[in-house]
Scaffold this motif. Sequence first.
Motif, PDB file in Angstrom:
ATOM      1  N   ILE A   7      58.125  48.684  81.579  1.00 42.37           N
ATOM      2  CA  ILE A   7      57.643  47.398  82.570  1.00 42.37           C
ATOM      3  C   ILE A   7      57.068  47.879  83.938  1.00 42.37           C
ATOM      4  O   ILE A   7      57.164  48.299  84.581  1.00 42.37           O
ATOM      5  CB  ILE A   7      59.133  46.705  83.592  1.00 42.37           C
ATOM      6  N   SER A   8      55.983  46.671  83.748  1.00 47.47           N
ATOM      7  CA  SER A   8      55.105  47.194  84.846  1.00 47.47           C
ATOM      8  C   SER A   8      54.472  45.628  85.627  1.00 47.47           C
ATOM      9  O   SER A   8      54.805  44.655  85.247  1.00 47.47           O
ATOM     10  CB  SER A   8      53.496  48.206  84.058  1.00 47.47           C
ATOM     11  N   ASN A   9      53.051  45.218  86.722  1.00 45.37           N
ATOM     12  CA  ASN A   9      52.936  45.034  87.519  1.00 45.37           C
ATOM     13  C   ASN A   9      51.181  44.594  86.982  1.00 45.37           C
ATOM     14  O   ASN A   9      50.853  43.304  87.021  1.00 45.37           O
ATOM     15  CB  ASN A   9      53.034  44.615  88.774  1.00 45.37           C
ATOM     16  N   THR A  55      55.688  38.480  80.950  1.00 44.53           N
ATOM     17  CA  THR A  55      56.809  38.238  82.335  1.00 44.53           C
ATOM     18  C   THR A  55      56.257  37.974  83.128  1.00 44.53           C
ATOM     19  O   THR A  55      55.428  38.958  84.681  1.00 44.53           O
ATOM     20  CB  THR A  55      57.251  39.192  82.142  1.00 44.53           C
ATOM     21  N   ARG A  59      52.745  39.583  92.155  1.00 44.90           N
ATOM     22  CA  ARG A  59      52.708  40.116  91.948  1.00 44.90           C
ATOM     23  C   ARG A  59      53.114  40.389  94.087  1.00 44.90           C
ATOM     24  O   ARG A  59      53.969  41.637  94.599  1.00 44.90           O
ATOM     25  CB  ARG A  59      51.661  42.217  91.909  1.00 44.90           C
ATOM     26  N   TYR A  74      63.948  39.720  83.141  1.00 47.74           N
ATOM     27  CA  TYR A  74      64.155  41.179  82.488  1.00 47.74           C
ATOM     28  C   TYR A  74      66.076  41.455  82.113  1.00 47.74           C
ATOM     29  O   TYR A  74      65.593  42.425  81.978  1.00 47.74           O
ATOM     30  CB  TYR A  74      64.156  41.967  84.231  1.00 47.74           C
ATOM     31  N   THR A  88      60.015  52.231  84.001  1.00 46.04           N
ATOM     32  CA  THR A  88      59.505  51.074  85.496  1.00 46.04           C
ATOM     33  C   THR A  88      57.973  51.814  86.319  1.00 46.04           C
ATOM     34  O   THR A  88      58.659  52.907  86.662  1.00 46.04           O
ATOM     35  CB  THR A  88      60.156  50.191  86.147  1.00 46.04           C
ATOM     36  N   LYS A  92      57.696  45.970  92.348  1.00 47.27           N
ATOM     37  CA  LYS A  92      58.501  44.949  91.642  1.00 47.27           C
ATOM     38  C   LYS A  92      59.699  45.736  90.519  1.00 47.27           C
ATOM     39  O   LYS A  92      60.517  45.295  89.968  1.00 47.27           O
ATOM     40  CB  LYS A  92      57.839  43.357  91.522  1.00 47.27           C
ATOM     41  N   PRO A  93      59.006  45.420  89.099  1.00 45.07           N
ATOM     42  CA  PRO A  93      59.381  46.320  87.673  1.00 45.07           C
ATOM     43  C   PRO A  93      60.862  47.300  88.659  1.00 45.07           C
ATOM     44  O   PRO A  93      61.942  47.838  87.801  1.00 45.07           O
ATOM     45  CB  PRO A  93      58.530  47.074  87.543  1.00 45.07           C
ATOM     46  N   ASN A  94      59.722  48.738  89.502  1.00 43.95           N
ATOM     47  CA  ASN A  94      60.851  49.201  89.662  1.00 43.95           C
ATOM     48  C   ASN A  94      62.418  48.688  90.523  1.00 43.95           C
ATOM     49  O   ASN A  94      63.420  48.848  90.092  1.00 43.95           O
ATOM     50  CB  ASN A  94      60.142  50.478  91.062  1.00 43.95           C
ATOM     51  N   GLY A  97      64.153  45.576  87.913  1.00 34.19           N
ATOM     52  CA  GLY A  97      63.837  45.805  86.578  1.00 34.19           C
ATOM     53  C   GLY A  97      64.835  47.079  86.799  1.00 34.19           C
ATOM     54  O   GLY A  97      65.960  47.099  85.693  1.00 34.19           O
ATOM     55  N   CYS A 110      62.370  55.269  86.948  1.00 35.12           N
ATOM     56  CA  CYS A 110      61.542  55.144  87.947  1.00 35.12           C
ATOM     57  C   CYS A 110      60.053  55.480  88.155  1.00 35.12           C
ATOM     58  O   CYS A 110      60.543  56.911  88.408  1.00 35.12           O
ATOM     59  CB  CYS A 110      62.147  54.465  89.027  1.00 35.12           C
TER      60      CYS A 110
END
Length: 160
Positions: A7-9, A55, A59, A74, A88, A92-94, A97, A110
């Motif tokens: 998962i990344s932004n 998704t 950001r 998520y 992640t 935000k994903p960290n 997620g 993470c």
Amino acid sequence: MKKVLVISNSSAGLYEFRNEIMLDLMKDHEVYIALPDTDHYYQSFMKEGCHMIHTPFRRRGKNPFEDIKLYKKYVRILKEVKPDVVCTYTIKPNIYGGIACRRTHTPYICNITGLGTAIQYIRASGTYLSDLTFTDNLGNLNTKNVKDMNGMFQLCFNLT
């Protein structure tokens, strides 16, 4: 075959700086990638064989209701994909997620690609730091940030 969810932004950042990792993971794992972008990097990941999950989120958005929707998205993804591990990248994903992984009892790693000004100058971002204390593993990709973290976390790897 085991499943890995990334998962990344940013599709550009993930592709430009982590594509070798994705390619290596695909040798022995089914790789799913959740990204907000659907640009040519997103398409490149698809051509390489990654399962892509769109998704959308902002950001730099500060709307807590939008962030709650992202967290719920998520959770849905985790329940549908049922990954063996989640990786992640970025704030935000960290955060969201990571919380979703804890809720679904999914192991996660993470990654901090850089602490950003919120932590570098203030030295604390309550939500971010408290979320990181529950991570199964923490990876750091920036030498200066190891010093800034001042021993707050046990790193599982350090690529600096």
